[in-house]
Motif scaffolding. Structure first.
Motif, PDB file in Angstrom:
ATOM      1  N   VAL A  88      36.039  23.129  45.986  1.00 25.69           N
ATOM      2  CA  VAL A  88      35.028  23.949  45.330  1.00 25.69           C
ATOM      3  C   VAL A  88      35.625  25.252  44.791  1.00 25.69           C
ATOM      4  O   VAL A  88      35.265  25.704  43.712  1.00 25.69           O
ATOM      5  CB  VAL A  88      33.851  24.217  46.297  1.00 25.69           C
ATOM      6  CG1 VAL A  88      32.927  25.282  45.777  1.00 25.69           C
ATOM      7  CG2 VAL A  88      33.090  22.927  46.529  1.00 25.69           C
ATOM      8  N   ASN A 124      32.219  27.267  39.013  1.00 25.97           N
ATOM      9  CA  ASN A 124      30.996  27.819  39.575  1.00 25.97           C
ATOM     10  C   ASN A 124      30.137  26.719  40.213  1.00 25.97           C
ATOM     11  O   ASN A 124      29.108  26.338  39.674  1.00 25.97           O
ATOM     12  CB  ASN A 124      30.225  28.557  38.479  1.00 25.97           C
ATOM     13  CG  ASN A 124      29.038  29.306  39.027  1.00 25.97           C
ATOM     14  OD1 ASN A 124      28.904  29.479  40.227  1.00 25.97           O
ATOM     15  ND2 ASN A 124      28.161  29.726  38.149  1.00 25.97           N
ATOM     16  N   VAL A 125      30.562  26.234  41.372  1.00 20.47           N
ATOM     17  CA  VAL A 125      29.798  25.213  42.091  1.00 20.47           C
ATOM     18  C   VAL A 125      28.829  25.922  43.037  1.00 20.47           C
ATOM     19  O   VAL A 125      29.231  26.732  43.863  1.00 20.47           O
ATOM     20  CB  VAL A 125      30.719  24.271  42.899  1.00 20.47           C
ATOM     21  CG1 VAL A 125      29.905  23.283  43.707  1.00 20.47           C
ATOM     22  CG2 VAL A 125      31.685  23.555  41.978  1.00 20.47           C
ATOM     23  N   GLU A 126      27.541  25.641  42.876  1.00 21.19           N
ATOM     24  CA  GLU A 126      26.524  26.253  43.724  1.00 21.19           C
ATOM     25  C   GLU A 126      26.281  25.423  44.983  1.00 21.19           C
ATOM     26  O   GLU A 126      26.134  25.965  46.078  1.00 21.19           O
ATOM     27  CB  GLU A 126      25.209  26.403  42.955  1.00 21.19           C
ATOM     28  CG  GLU A 126      25.307  27.339  41.773  1.00 21.19           C
ATOM     29  CD  GLU A 126      24.070  27.297  40.901  1.00 21.19           C
ATOM     30  OE1 GLU A 126      22.999  26.849  41.370  1.00 21.19           O
ATOM     31  OE2 GLU A 126      24.175  27.698  39.732  1.00 21.19           O
ATOM     32  N   LYS A 127      26.211  24.102  44.806  1.00 20.86           N
ATOM     33  CA  LYS A 127      25.940  23.214  45.934  1.00 20.86           C
ATOM     34  C   LYS A 127      26.691  21.903  45.736  1.00 20.86           C
ATOM     35  O   LYS A 127      26.984  21.511  44.609  1.00 20.86           O
ATOM     36  CB  LYS A 127      24.443  22.908  46.051  1.00 20.86           C
ATOM     37  CG  LYS A 127      23.601  24.117  46.391  1.00 20.86           C
ATOM     38  CD  LYS A 127      22.145  23.749  46.498  1.00 20.86           C
ATOM     39  CE  LYS A 127      21.337  25.005  46.810  1.00 20.86           C
ATOM     40  NZ  LYS A 127      19.925  24.753  46.898  1.00 20.86           N
ATOM     41  N   TYR A 158      26.478  17.814  47.422  1.00 20.06           N
ATOM     42  CA  TYR A 158      25.756  16.878  48.281  1.00 20.06           C
ATOM     43  C   TYR A 158      26.517  15.561  48.352  1.00 20.06           C
ATOM     44  O   TYR A 158      26.993  15.068  47.326  1.00 20.06           O
ATOM     45  CB  TYR A 158      24.371  16.554  47.713  1.00 20.06           C
ATOM     46  CG  TYR A 158      23.408  17.707  47.674  1.00 20.06           C
ATOM     47  CD1 TYR A 158      22.528  17.929  48.724  1.00 20.06           C
ATOM     48  CD2 TYR A 158      23.346  18.546  46.573  1.00 20.06           C
ATOM     49  CE1 TYR A 158      21.622  18.970  48.684  1.00 20.06           C
ATOM     50  CE2 TYR A 158      22.449  19.599  46.522  1.00 20.06           C
ATOM     51  CZ  TYR A 158      21.589  19.804  47.581  1.00 20.06           C
ATOM     52  OH  TYR A 158      20.697  20.841  47.541  1.00 20.06           O
ATOM     53  N   GLY A 163      26.266  22.950  39.453  1.00 23.37           N
ATOM     54  CA  GLY A 163      26.928  24.164  38.987  1.00 23.37           C
ATOM     55  C   GLY A 163      27.194  24.124  37.501  1.00 23.37           C
ATOM     56  O   GLY A 163      26.895  23.146  36.820  1.00 23.37           O
ATOM     57  N   GLU A 186      21.572  22.037  37.106  1.00 17.40           N
ATOM     58  CA  GLU A 186      20.526  22.443  38.036  1.00 17.40           C
ATOM     59  C   GLU A 186      19.860  21.205  38.592  1.00 17.40           C
ATOM     60  O   GLU A 186      19.927  20.141  38.006  1.00 17.40           O
ATOM     61  CB  GLU A 186      19.487  23.373  37.411  1.00 17.40           C
ATOM     62  CG  GLU A 186      19.398  23.371  35.922  1.00 17.40           C
ATOM     63  CD  GLU A 186      18.375  24.360  35.405  1.00 17.40           C
ATOM     64  OE1 GLU A 186      17.194  23.983  35.334  1.00 17.40           O
ATOM     65  OE2 GLU A 186      18.765  25.471  35.075  1.00 17.40           O
ATOM     66  N   MET A 229      23.735  17.999  52.361  1.00 14.13           N
ATOM     67  CA  MET A 229      24.349  19.121  51.672  1.00 14.13           C
ATOM     68  C   MET A 229      25.594  19.525  52.450  1.00 14.13           C
ATOM     69  O   MET A 229      25.517  19.821  53.633  1.00 14.13           O
ATOM     70  CB  MET A 229      23.398  20.309  51.553  1.00 14.13           C
ATOM     71  CG  MET A 229      24.027  21.431  50.754  1.00 14.13           C
ATOM     72  SD  MET A 229      22.921  22.740  50.173  1.00 14.13           S
ATOM     73  CE  MET A 229      22.275  23.368  51.682  1.00 14.13           C
ATOM     74  N   TYR A 259      27.963  21.733  50.954  1.00 17.42           N
ATOM     75  CA  TYR A 259      28.402  23.054  50.469  1.00 17.42           C
ATOM     76  C   TYR A 259      27.219  23.728  49.801  1.00 17.42           C
ATOM     77  O   TYR A 259      26.455  23.099  49.078  1.00 17.42           O
ATOM     78  CB  TYR A 259      29.547  22.887  49.458  1.00 17.42           C
ATOM     79  CG  TYR A 259      30.017  24.205  48.904  1.00 17.42           C
ATOM     80  CD1 TYR A 259      30.902  24.999  49.617  1.00 17.42           C
ATOM     81  CD2 TYR A 259      29.543  24.675  47.678  1.00 17.42           C
ATOM     82  CE1 TYR A 259      31.328  26.218  49.129  1.00 17.42           C
ATOM     83  CE2 TYR A 259      29.965  25.900  47.178  1.00 17.42           C
ATOM     84  CZ  TYR A 259      30.850  26.658  47.905  1.00 17.42           C
ATOM     85  OH  TYR A 259      31.271  27.876  47.420  1.00 17.42           O
ATOM     86  N   GLY A 260      27.085  25.019  50.036  1.00 16.04           N
ATOM     87  CA  GLY A 260      26.043  25.777  49.326  1.00 16.04           C
ATOM     88  C   GLY A 260      25.074  26.480  50.192  1.00 16.04           C
ATOM     89  O   GLY A 260      24.911  26.421  51.326  1.00 16.04           O
TER      90      GLY A 260
END
Length: 167
Positions: free
Chosen positions: A95, A100-103, A105, A125, A155, A164, A166-167
């Motif tokens: 990541v 720009n990775v937000e989450k 799964y 992201g 999104e 999940m 990461y995030g």
């Protein structure tokens, strides 16, 4: 690492089974899966249940076990298991270089505890480095002998039925 803290190999297998995914199982199937005697599995299931880490429900004459998600240490044990499996370190490295990775799964079979040989991953992201992502997918296959399918979305449009990571 985990085996230096937890001395029972059977208990480690049970913790990995129940705390790496939202799995359930019953005595005989677990004994067969782990190639252990039903007695050694029963002893460890009883210990983990008495400690409140596992909960049971009756399915006819069969007792089904699963992780007790309301246990105060559920998240900590899940994090330890994740670290043991290497997912946290792998994802942290991946990541940090992707953009720009937000989450992130894990979905599909692997998220349900079924190792089909393919890990399905959804990254949420913007401005993700797709060239590097392609490189990582290849390297992951070489290292862990699992195919990785990645879907990148900017999104979330829908609820994701996965884990999940990461995030």
């Amino acid at each position: 690492m985990l085996d230096s803290i937890v001395t029972s190999k059977t208990r480690i297998k049970l913790l990995l089974k129940f705390f790496s995914h939202d799995n359930s199982g019953y005595l005989r199937s677990l004994a067969k899966e782990f190639d252990e005697s039903t007695n050694s599995v029963r002893v460890e299931l009883n210990r983990l249940t008495e400690a409140g880490l596992l909960q049971t429900e009756d399915d006819g004459k069969t007792k089904v076990y699963r992780a007790n998600r309301s246990h105060p240490f559920f998240n900590e044990i899940r994090n330890m298991v994740s670290k043991f499996l290497g997912l946290d370190q792998l994802l942290e490295q991946v990541v940090s270089r992707l953009g720009n990775v937000e989450k992130a799964y894990i979905v599909g079979d692997y998220a349900q505890g079924v190792d089909s040989g393919t890990i399905d991953l959804i990254l949420v992201g913007k401005e993700i480095d797709m060239v590097y992502l392609g490189f990582l997918v290849e390297k992951t296959y070489e290292k862990i002998n699992r195919r990785v399918n990645v879907r990148v979305v900017e999104e979330m449009d829908e609820e994701i039925g996965g884990v999940m990571v990461y995030g």
